[in-house]
Design a protein around this motif. Sequence first.
Motif, PDB file in Angstrom:
ATOM      1  N   LYS A 135       0.895  -1.257   0.059  1.00  0.00           N
ATOM      2  CA  LYS A 135       0.076  -0.016  -0.032  1.00  0.00           C
ATOM      3  C   LYS A 135       0.886   1.381   0.006  1.00  0.00           C
ATOM      4  O   LYS A 135       0.716   2.275  -0.826  1.00  0.00           O
ATOM      5  CB  LYS A 135      -0.889   0.057   1.183  1.00  0.00           C
ATOM      6  N   GLN A 136       2.038   1.300   0.861  1.00  0.00           N
ATOM      7  CA  GLN A 136       2.817   2.425   0.944  1.00  0.00           C
ATOM      8  C   GLN A 136       3.586   2.562  -0.521  1.00  0.00           C
ATOM      9  O   GLN A 136       3.778   3.673  -0.982  1.00  0.00           O
ATOM     10  CB  GLN A 136       3.842   2.329   1.968  1.00  0.00           C
TER      11      GLN A 136
ATOM     12  N   ARG B 215       2.749   1.595  -3.448  1.00  0.00           N
ATOM     13  CA  ARG B 215       1.614   1.899  -4.563  1.00  0.00           C
ATOM     14  C   ARG B 215       1.269   3.480  -4.213  1.00  0.00           C
ATOM     15  O   ARG B 215       1.127   4.383  -5.271  1.00  0.00           O
ATOM     16  CB  ARG B 215       0.505   1.181  -4.553  1.00  0.00           C
ATOM     17  N   THR B 216       1.205   3.926  -3.094  1.00  0.00           N
ATOM     18  CA  THR B 216       0.809   5.354  -2.616  1.00  0.00           C
ATOM     19  C   THR B 216       1.915   6.272  -3.338  1.00  0.00           C
ATOM     20  O   THR B 216       1.438   7.451  -3.673  1.00  0.00           O
ATOM     21  CB  THR B 216       0.364   5.596  -1.188  1.00  0.00           C
TER      22      THR B 216
ATOM     23  N   TYR C  11       2.020   6.289  -7.163  1.00  0.00           N
ATOM     24  CA  TYR C  11       0.857   6.944  -7.863  1.00  0.00           C
ATOM     25  C   TYR C  11       0.979   8.352  -7.516  1.00  0.00           C
ATOM     26  O   TYR C  11       0.739   9.312  -8.489  1.00  0.00           O
ATOM     27  CB  TYR C  11      -0.411   6.448  -7.457  1.00  0.00           C
ATOM     28  N   GLN C  12       1.336   8.843  -6.438  1.00  0.00           N
ATOM     29  CA  GLN C  12       1.568  10.291  -6.239  1.00  0.00           C
ATOM     30  C   GLN C  12       2.531  11.128  -6.917  1.00  0.00           C
ATOM     31  O   GLN C  12       2.330  12.098  -7.000  1.00  0.00           O
ATOM     32  CB  GLN C  12       1.943  10.444  -4.342  1.00  0.00           C
TER      33      GLN C  12
END
Length: 95
Positions: A85-86, A88-89, A92-93
């Motif tokens: 999750k971290q 991918r975050t 994408y950011q």
Amino acid sequence: MHIDMMLLAYQDKEIQQMGKNRLIGIATQLYHEKTPVILIMGMDSSIEAQKRNQNLDDDDHIVYISYGECTNPVFLSKAAEIVNKQTRTLVYQNR
């Protein structure tokens, strides 16, 4: 990273939170070092990781790491979810 994953196996919520924070920090550090990681598991996951890592068209430079086969302790799956999750975050950011 393995020891930090093990912290999620403890019943104490404070220890689990410490483990979660450390895993987020590791994923963030690897991202900033231009080596973002995604942890995968399942049957033949090591073969899948090897295949994905050979993809030279991956603009995000993600490194796939197999951490287990079909069954794993719940804490390992939770740890992988946190790291993924971290990663991918951050990916994408910063697109």
